[in-house]
Design an enzyme around this catalytic site. Structure first.
Site: not given
Length: 881
Positions: A293-294, A161
């Site tokens: 996100d990310n 992750c």
């Protein structure tokens, strides 16, 4: 493969034992020969890592029974990072490391943004996904055809992750992400098909540059999706896969059952689960989760700046793909104690390391003197043992002999003399990959807290005849770690010296200092408050409430609070941090020191936490649903589109005979959690369903969508995106006004009689007005008169128009409904323009027994308030919802 629909066990068994060979005419070109190939005889002698013992969970945990994931059995050892739901977990670091190179599905980390799609075993074989977009040959492929028409492969792959080790960043300064520890990674043998083989069959067009992926998990901001570059997907060295098995068994629900993408060497967020679409495009994905996100935004971008300026998120330079080198110390464990009396002369420190993009970790180094000198650790590349064999494994061809890219973590170890440990204050580890990328000394803080990879530090302390070790943090809200200890002692974790001061050196000031928060406490106040003292003030007489562990006296708010006395009474004796921080302005927070009376002691904090955990959803349902002191879950049962931006959401209560329990004129609070940050989003709503309806509640909601000028309504967009079967949380009733019928009202708890209501509303502000208006008009004995001014922009923006007009037509003698539009069509016969003082004056006469009810946008409420005051209406005749 032709199995009866009902024989699910047989189908799963077939998949788990699949041993399919690809037809010769669609085999890819043979890989280049290498000197590393070995004979079959040699294959048998190679000790390749096998999956650890695994026991498939069969029972849904009690904590999951009342969530949309009630169909998913799970291992209780996993550490939940975002509360009960959605399911985001990591294993205890020691348990993960002890399983060895491969991780069991039970302990494999999970990152879910929402509910897990439910896929029955009998439907697995017919699961479909598409290949579409810029392709000459669009495809719809079933899992059956994927397993029988393409070559099957098995690869060992580590997934990580992007938030791994984020808790460390959150200790320095709170990011917008939740707190992963150092176990946000896992490794498995994945079986499936090389992604390039599927894409090649679809024949990408010349301008194709990206592969966008979309899953089946419906979320508050659409289906989860992201993208990678097409040339990466087509590169056999990259090993991108479409996988349906993990360690030889069908994917479990949390891991993408029945089909997922597996993207080696890149952050886990690119490995889309429950795969439904591959979309070939000329640009990166425009999916909400790909954009917001990310990403690693520049370190100087604050959470406030990132929220106010969406351009930071749309800059593709800040998107994360390949992993960076990272490592962690697993032994010594957190709080491990080493007895000097019983210790050997050396201690073996151990841990993991990984990098991204297929790059091999080439060195792992350990220092006991804060980086002045380094020692080289030994590295075990378990992945390399798979390169020495070529065999069928779990129904896929295991052949890595031709490929030098590294997809997996490695384990390191080093023997450290005990005498060196006792003379040191800490152990650091850092790793370097074959591109000479090395872990940095210092943290690069960013707004999402991703890709945290500074040197990993474990502190050493001598306690009598023992050496005690302490890791930097513990995951989620678990206490412990030297970072927490240093911060609690007033140390500055961002000073360049891990919160401590090196002898003879001045602490450095860094640019990562937290933005100064508004103080909500009284300076110098040291009074502590016990749980018994707090509970003596949990009623209406002198209500105390808690925000962030601090206690406030709400007595002064009982008469003046905009939400009415009930909003204070409902918070009495409880921790109201979520509600207060989500609803109140900076101005309100700055007022709080005046009402601050002390801090909870540790025992009170523990007792309050235990008292305010999730309510027992299995308890016997009450006659009415709402609880003013506890959040209750209502399940989304239906959604009806009234217009392009307006919905009626129907929520199911605990049982069919249960009433909501909301008095006329009051409202309830709705709570959802942000899918990325997990922070509470709370708004107030008034349902449109009848007060005495049973088993359900209907809410009319105008959805404020994002556009080029603003980011839209966080709550309304989230509600619109929730899948059927998902829950929201409700709490109430609250409000300073209640209509009892026949002209009798309660205003701030005091009885009052009116003969006429003037009701002024705009947009979705109609809902509380409609609730009161309907109660008056549906009672033939109620002689109260009503005049409604309903302002909107377009004809289609008028909410509840049919219902309002129908009530008015049946009660012409005691009501008037006036609609006015600012952008009316040519054939509009009603009023035009905004609601203003002149319009009200032309249609109403002020009397002492009239009450004005106002609900609408803030600008409208302010202008109406000023106009009415100028006309001589006193404030005690004006009620703003």
């Amino acid at each position: 493969m032709e199995d009866p629909k009902g024989n699910s066990e047989h189908i799963v068994d077939k998949i788990n034992n699949l041993d399919t060979q690809q037809p010769k005419d669609i085999l890819p070109p043979s890989p280049p020969p290498t000197d590393g190939n070995v004979s079959e005889a040699e294959d048998e002698s190679v000790d390749i890592p096998l999956p650890p013992p695994s026991t498939i969970p069969t029972k849904t945990l009690d904590i999951d029974l009342k969530t949309p994931d009630s169909h998913v059995p799970r291992d209780p050892r996993l550490i939940r990072l975002t509360g009960v739901h959605p399911f985001n977990v990591e294993a205890p670091l020691t348990a993960l490391f002890n399983e060895g190179f491969l991780t069991s599905p039970e302990l494999f980390y999970v990152r879910n943004h929402g509910a897990v799609p439910q896929v029955n075993d009998e439907d697995i074989i017919d699961w479909e996904f598409t290949v579409e977009g810029l392709v000459e040959n669009p495809l719809t492929i079933t899992l059956r055809s994927l397993m029988t028409e393409f070559e099957q492969v098995t690869y060992p792959i580590t997934l990580v992750c992007a938030g791994n080790r984020r808790k460390e960043q959150n200790m320095v300064r709170k990011s917008k992400g939740f707190s992963w520890g150092a176990a946000g990674l896992s490794t498995a043998l994945f079986t499936g098909v090389v992604m390039s083989e599927v894409i090649r069959r679809a024949k990408p067009k010349r301008k194709a540059r990206y592969v966008c992926m979309e899953g089946a998990d419906k979320l508050p901001n659409g289906y989860y999706g992201t993208s990678v570059k097409l040339n990466w997907a087509m590169d056999p060295n990259r090993g991108f896969m479409l996988a349906y098995k993990m360690n030889g068994e069908t994917l479990r629900p949390d891991h993408g059952k029945p089909l997922r993408a597996v993207i080696p060497g890149q952050i886990g967020g690119r490995s889309v689960k429950w795969l439904k679409k591959l979309i070939i495009t000329d640009a990166p994905s425009d999916n909400w989760y790909h954009i917001y996100d990310n990403r690693v935004l520049p370190t100087m971008v604050s959470p406030e700046e990132s929220a106010n300026n969406p351009k930071w998120w749309t800059d593709e330079r800040y998107a994360i793909y390949d992993l960076s080198p990272n490592s962690a110390i697993c032994y010594p464990q957190h709080e491990e104690q080493l007895s000097l009396a019983e210790a050997n002369s050396t201690y073996t420190a151990r841990g993991y390391a990984y990098s991204g993009g297929g790059r091999r970790i080439t060195r792992v180094e350990v220092t006991l003197d804060k980086g002045t000198t380094w020692r080289l650790a030994n590295i075990d590349y378990a992945e390399d043992r798979y390169r020495q064999v070529e065999k069928d494994m779990f129904g896929g061809r295991l052949d890595m002999s031709w490929r030098e890219t590294c997809f997996c973590w490695c384990f390191w170890s080093i023997d450290l003399p005990i005498s060196d440990l006792t003379g040191s204050k800490d152990i650091f580890v850092r790793a370097m990959d074959e591109s000479m990328n090395v872990q940095p000394r210092d943290m690069y803080w960013s707004v999402l807290g991703m890709m945290n990879n500074p040197w990993f530090r474990v502190t050493i302390a001598l306690e009598g005849e023992c050496v005690k070790f302490e890791h930097p943090t513990q995951p989620a809200l678990m206490p412990g770690g030297w970072m927490e200890r240093v911060k609690n002692a007033g140390g500055n974790l961002a000073n360049g010296f891990w919160g401590e001061k090196l002898e003879g050196e001045e602490a450095a000031v860094t640019s990562n200092q937290p933005t100064k928060e508004i103080s909500m406490v009284k300076e110098g106040l040291k009074k502590t408050i016990t749980i018994d003292e707090l509970r003596k003030h949990d009623g209406a007489q002198s209500p105390w409430f808690v925000v962030k562990g601090e206690v406030y006296d709400g007595t002064a708010f009982l008469d003046e609070h905009p939400g009415g006395a009930q909003s204070i009474i409902s918070a009495a004796g409880l921790d109201s941090t979520d509600e207060f921080m989500a609803i109140h302005s900076e101005t309100a927070k700055a007022m709080m020191p005046k009402y601050h009376i002390g801090s909870l002691d540790d025992a009170a904090k523990t007792a309050l936490t235990e008292a305010t955990v999730e309510p027992d959803q299995s308890a016997t349902p009450t006659e009415t649903f709402l609880d003013s002191k506890a959040w209750k879950r209502a399940i989304l049962n239906a959604k009806k589109s009234v217009s392009w931006d307006t919905r009626i959401f129907t929520y199911r209560l605990d049982h069919p005979e249960q009433r909501l329990g909301l008095p006329v004129g009051q409202h309830l609070m709705v709570r959802l959690r942000d899918p990325v940050t997990r922070e509470a989003v709370i708004r107030s709503y008034t349902p449109i369903s009848e007060i005495n309806d049973k088993g359900h509640v209907d809410m009319l909601v105008k959805v404020y969508f994002e556009d080029a000028s603003w980011k839209g309504g966080k709550m309304s967009q989230a509600m619109d995106s929730l899948p059927i079967g998902h829950f929201i949380e409700m709490k109430g009733p609250i409000g300073k006004f209640e209509y009892l019928g026949n002209g009798k009202c309660l205003v701030q708890g005091k009885e009052r009689f009116v003969q006429k209501f003037v009701m002024i509303c705009g947009g979705s502000g109609i809902t509380p007005i409609y609730q009161v208006f309907r109660a008056v008009m549906n009672n033939s004995e109620d002689e109260t008169r009503c005049t409604i001014f309903d302002g909107n922009r377009l004809l289609e923006d008028i909410l509840c128009k049919d219902e309002l007009d129908a009530l008015a037509s049946r009660n012409e003698h005691r009501c008037t409904v006036l609609h006015t539009l600012t952008q009316a069509p040519d054939d509009w016969t009603g009023l035009r323009g905004r609601i203003n003082g002149q319009l009200i004056q032309d249609n109403c006469t002020r009397t002492d027994d009239t009450l004005v009810l106002v609900c609408g946008p803030e600008a409208m409420e302010k202008s109406i308030h000023q106009a009415l005051l100028e006309q001589g209406w006193p404030d005690d005749q004006l009620m703003f919802f």
